[in-house]
Design an enzyme around this catalytic site. Structure first.
Site, PDB file in Angstrom:
ATOM      1  N   SER A 195     -29.036  66.521 -48.516  1.00 32.05           N
ATOM      2  CA  SER A 195     -28.481  67.682 -47.811  1.00 32.05           C
ATOM      3  C   SER A 195     -29.319  68.919 -48.056  1.00 32.05           C
ATOM      4  O   SER A 195     -29.895  69.087 -49.141  1.00 32.05           O
ATOM      5  CB  SER A 195     -27.055  67.953 -48.275  1.00 32.05           C
ATOM      6  OG  SER A 195     -26.604  69.182 -47.764  1.00 32.05           O
ATOM      7  N   TYR A 204     -21.419  70.375 -55.019  1.00 30.50           N
ATOM      8  CA  TYR A 204     -21.973  69.435 -54.046  1.00 30.50           C
ATOM      9  C   TYR A 204     -23.490  69.614 -53.950  1.00 30.50           C
ATOM     10  O   TYR A 204     -24.261  68.644 -54.005  1.00 30.50           O
ATOM     11  CB  TYR A 204     -21.298  69.706 -52.698  1.00 30.50           C
ATOM     12  CG  TYR A 204     -21.845  68.964 -51.516  1.00 30.50           C
ATOM     13  CD1 TYR A 204     -21.548  67.616 -51.318  1.00 30.50           C
ATOM     14  CD2 TYR A 204     -22.635  69.618 -50.567  1.00 30.50           C
ATOM     15  CE1 TYR A 204     -22.035  66.937 -50.210  1.00 30.50           C
ATOM     16  CE2 TYR A 204     -23.125  68.947 -49.459  1.00 30.50           C
ATOM     17  CZ  TYR A 204     -22.827  67.610 -49.274  1.00 30.50           C
ATOM     18  OH  TYR A 204     -23.306  66.944 -48.187  1.00 30.50           O
TER      19      TYR A 204
END
Lengths: 245, 440
Positions: free
Chosen positions: A137, A150
């Site tokens: 990501s 995250y």
């Protein structure tokens, strides 16, 4: 000539299914791996009907790392291409309060995917070929207040992929890092995402297929994200810490 | 969010829900809110808009099963017709009935009971449907077919989503040998000529006419009638015979901006229509056309709905009973031509017999055209409504965006029965801006 299969780890996700469709459209048989794999029967039927390839379902738990080597050995065919789409965003606010929740996010985005790709990497290296794809990501490019638990796990995964690519470069095994940016999925359904920065899952599928075919190393699905993250990475920390982005 | 149909008029601010599976749909319909299901947004007006809950069914788009012996395909309602063609034409199957766009969802095709160029021969979409599963307001799912739960089946086909949420359906595909259509173009100098060609061509699988809606006097109703058959292997050149399902990839273009309103006036439209007719004259006779260009010429221009400008456009489509067709069509065309605000593409088609409780088609002739939205258009459409009513015709709800409840009631004797079915069967939870406007 029948092609060797493509393994999708985390096949319940929209991105995983989009990547599966992209490869199936090229005639690759598909192995879908997820927890409660039998519930993916409709997905299997859909891909088989649309793309006319065979699809198999495989029970897989990304967090049960002790099962990963056994999972690889038990696959009926060692795939030619393996894609990890495993990930779990969680809620940043919850991750700050509840350390168990934070640990689950870190394990889901880093430990689990790294562990299964490590097991596959060894099998691919022994065979002397194959492609490993990690969907990471852009959140891993720099930690931000809004999602650093995250993001840090994804940063770890991105670094893992980079190291793995470096290690395997001379063995014929290629490693691709996919950085999707915003994607309109189930996971982001409740967020208000800017349209120009948000890819459809099928765009991620197409970009991943292309990256594997062309042997690319790191791809941002929408090119604009490369520029955005270049800027974000280069903001001096003294300024960055005061920003809310 | 702002929502409209394909005609981009009217625009409403509606709550859109995006269920992913049956359980999500159940949670939505068993609440207190009024709701309507929406497919791929190809109905022209407000059929698939409900302000409190518009259920976007595109997330339920899996193909579930196929029986190669019978050609029966089971799909979720959000599957797009074009996806079916992409998957099954290479294996020798094609939809039994297809409307003029491949971007329609299966749920939408069922709700509007769409028709194609083969209606006179194969009937409406209904005739390709083996069964439908519909979720009612209490969340239960009922499978209905021409044999079981027939009332639900009859009213769901053509019921515009007002009987519940269509979840799944089994469709029969037709076997084809090639992806090509053998097309015959016949020019017709007048409306009477065009109708004569249709009456002579009842055995043709496909027939449709483009009609010059701005020609007047002795040219009134001049048309290009095209007839089509699925080409067999022998029809193809030796080269194409080796790959009978491979066709040239249709180049898609998009309309980059809303056309300014002044780009559309009676001069540009008259010139376009005249040029189109002349071009058609040069193409008369038989030729092979690939499936995409034959069935979906407008799909090649993505967003073609923008050529009518930012205010959007209204489609008008009526059907007139056979015996009243010639007189009614002449009067409609006269009125359109003298108003001077016709459309690029007006379509005339002969319908065959139709069975069902609330579907649009009936034996006779259907005329479809579009008009950019303006005050003048609204007045013209009222006139066209009146002419249709006077000739015993009715209107296609999938195209409608502005008709009055009164007009609908006068056009269709089936309305009271449909309304009472809705009350009796607890279907009234399902409503659209259109059904509210039409008091259905």
């Amino acid at each position: 000539m029948t092609k060797a299969p493509v393994l999708i780890l985390g096949a319940r996700s929209d991105i995983g299914q989009a990547i599966a469709r992209a490869f199936a459209a090229e005639g690759y048989p598909i192995q879908l791996a997820a927890r409660n794999a039998e519930t993916l029967e409709p997905v299997k039927a859909d891909i088989e009907l649309r793309q006319n390839v065979s699809v198999s379902l495989h029970e897989f738990d990304a967090l049960a790392t002790e099962t990963h080597e056994g999972f690889v050995t038990a696959l009926p065919d060692l795939p030619d291409i393996a894609v990890s789409v495993v990930g779990y965003m969680g809620e940043q606010a919850e991750n700050e309060r509840d350390l168990d929740a934070a640990a689950r996010v870190i394990r889901s985005n880093f430990e689990g995917p790294a562990s299964i790709l490590a097991a596959l990497a060894n099998a691919f290296e022994e065979r002397g070929g194959g492609t490993l794809v990690g969907v990471s990501s852009v959140a891993g490019d720099r930690g931000r207040a809004t999602n650093y638990v995250y993001g840090s796990a994804k940063a770890g995964f991105t670094a893992f992929l980079s190291g793995l690519r470096n290690r395997l470069a001379k063995t014929g095994v290629h490693v691709v890092t996919v950085l999707p940016g915003f994607v309109a999925t189930q996971m982001t359904a409740d967020m208000d995402l800017p349209a120009k920065l948000t890819a459809a899952p099928d765009e991620v599928g197409a970009a991943t297929l292309k990256a594997v075919k062309k042997g690319q190393n790191v791809i941002y699905v929408r090119r604009i994200w490369w520029l955005i993250m270049l800027i974000i990475r280069n903001i001096p920390e003294a300024i960055f810490k005061k920003l809310s982005i | 969010m702002k929502l409209s149909g394909w005609g981009r008029y009217p625009v409403h601010d509606a709550r859109v829900e995006t269920p992913r599976d049956e359980a999500d749909v159940r949670a939505l319909v068993t609440g207190k809110r009024q709701a309507i299901a929406r497919g791929n947004g190809r109905a022209y007006g407000d059929s698939a808009i409900n302000l409190s809950a518009t259920i976007d069914m595109r997330g339920l788009n899996r193909m579930l099963g196929f029986d190669a012996k019978t050609g029966q395909l089971t799909v979720e309602a959000g599957v797009i017709l074009g996806d079916i063609i992409a998957a099954f034409l290479p294996r020798g199957w094609f939809p039994m009935v297809t409307p003029g766009t491949k971007f329609v969802s299966v749920g939408g095709a069922i709700a509007a009971d769409v028709h194609g160029k083969n209606h006179h021969k194969d009937g409406s979409f209904r005739n390709s449907v083996d069964w439908v599963e519909v979720m009612g307001a209490d969340g239960t799912v009922t499978r209905c077919s021409p044999r079981d739960n027939t009332a639900l089946f009859d009213h769901t086909l053509g019921g515009m989503g007002l009987t519940g949420v269509i979840l799944r359906a089994a469709l029969r595909l037709r076997p084809v040998e090639t992806a090509w259509i053998r097309q015959i173009t016949r020019p017709a100098a007048s409306l009477k000529d065009a109708m004569d060609i249709f009456e002579d061509a009842k055995d043709a699988t496909y027939s449709v006419a483009w009609i010059d809606c701005l020609a007047t006097g002795r040219n009134l109703g001049r048309s290009l009638v095209t007839l089509g058959e699925h080409a067999s292997l022998e029809d193809l050149s030796t080269a194409n015979r080796k790959a009978p399902f491979a066709t040239p990839k249709t180049r898609t273009r998009s309309v980059p901006l809303d056309f300014p309103t002044f780009a559309l006036n009676k001069f540009s439209l008259r010139a376009f229509n005249a040029a189109y007719y002349k071009a058609g004259l040069r193409q008369q006779g038989t030729r092979l056309v690939d499936w995409d260009s034959y069935f979906y010429p407008l799909d090649a221009i993505l967003d073609w709905n923008r050529i009518y400008g930012a205010r959007g456009f209204a489609q008008f489509q009526c059907v007139l009973p056979l015996e009243a067709s010639e007189a009614g069509l002449s009067e409609l065309l006269d009125t359109i031509a003298s108003a001077g605000s016709g459309s690029f593409l007006a379509v005339l088609k002969r319908f065959g017999a139709q069975q069902s409780a609330f579907s649009f088609p009936m034996e006779g002739y259907t005329l479809a055209l579009d008009f950019p939205i303006s005050a003048k258009t609204h007045a013209l459409l009222e006139d066209l409504d009146a002419i249709t009513l006077a000739h015993g015709g009715r209107f296609y709800l999938a195209k409608d965006s502005r008709m009055s409840a009164d007009t609908l009631a006068h056009s269709d004797a089936r309305v009271p029965a449909f309304q009472s079915q809705r009350t009796e069967n607890d279907w009234t939870r399902f409503s659209s801006v259109q059904s509210q406007r039409l008091a259905l």
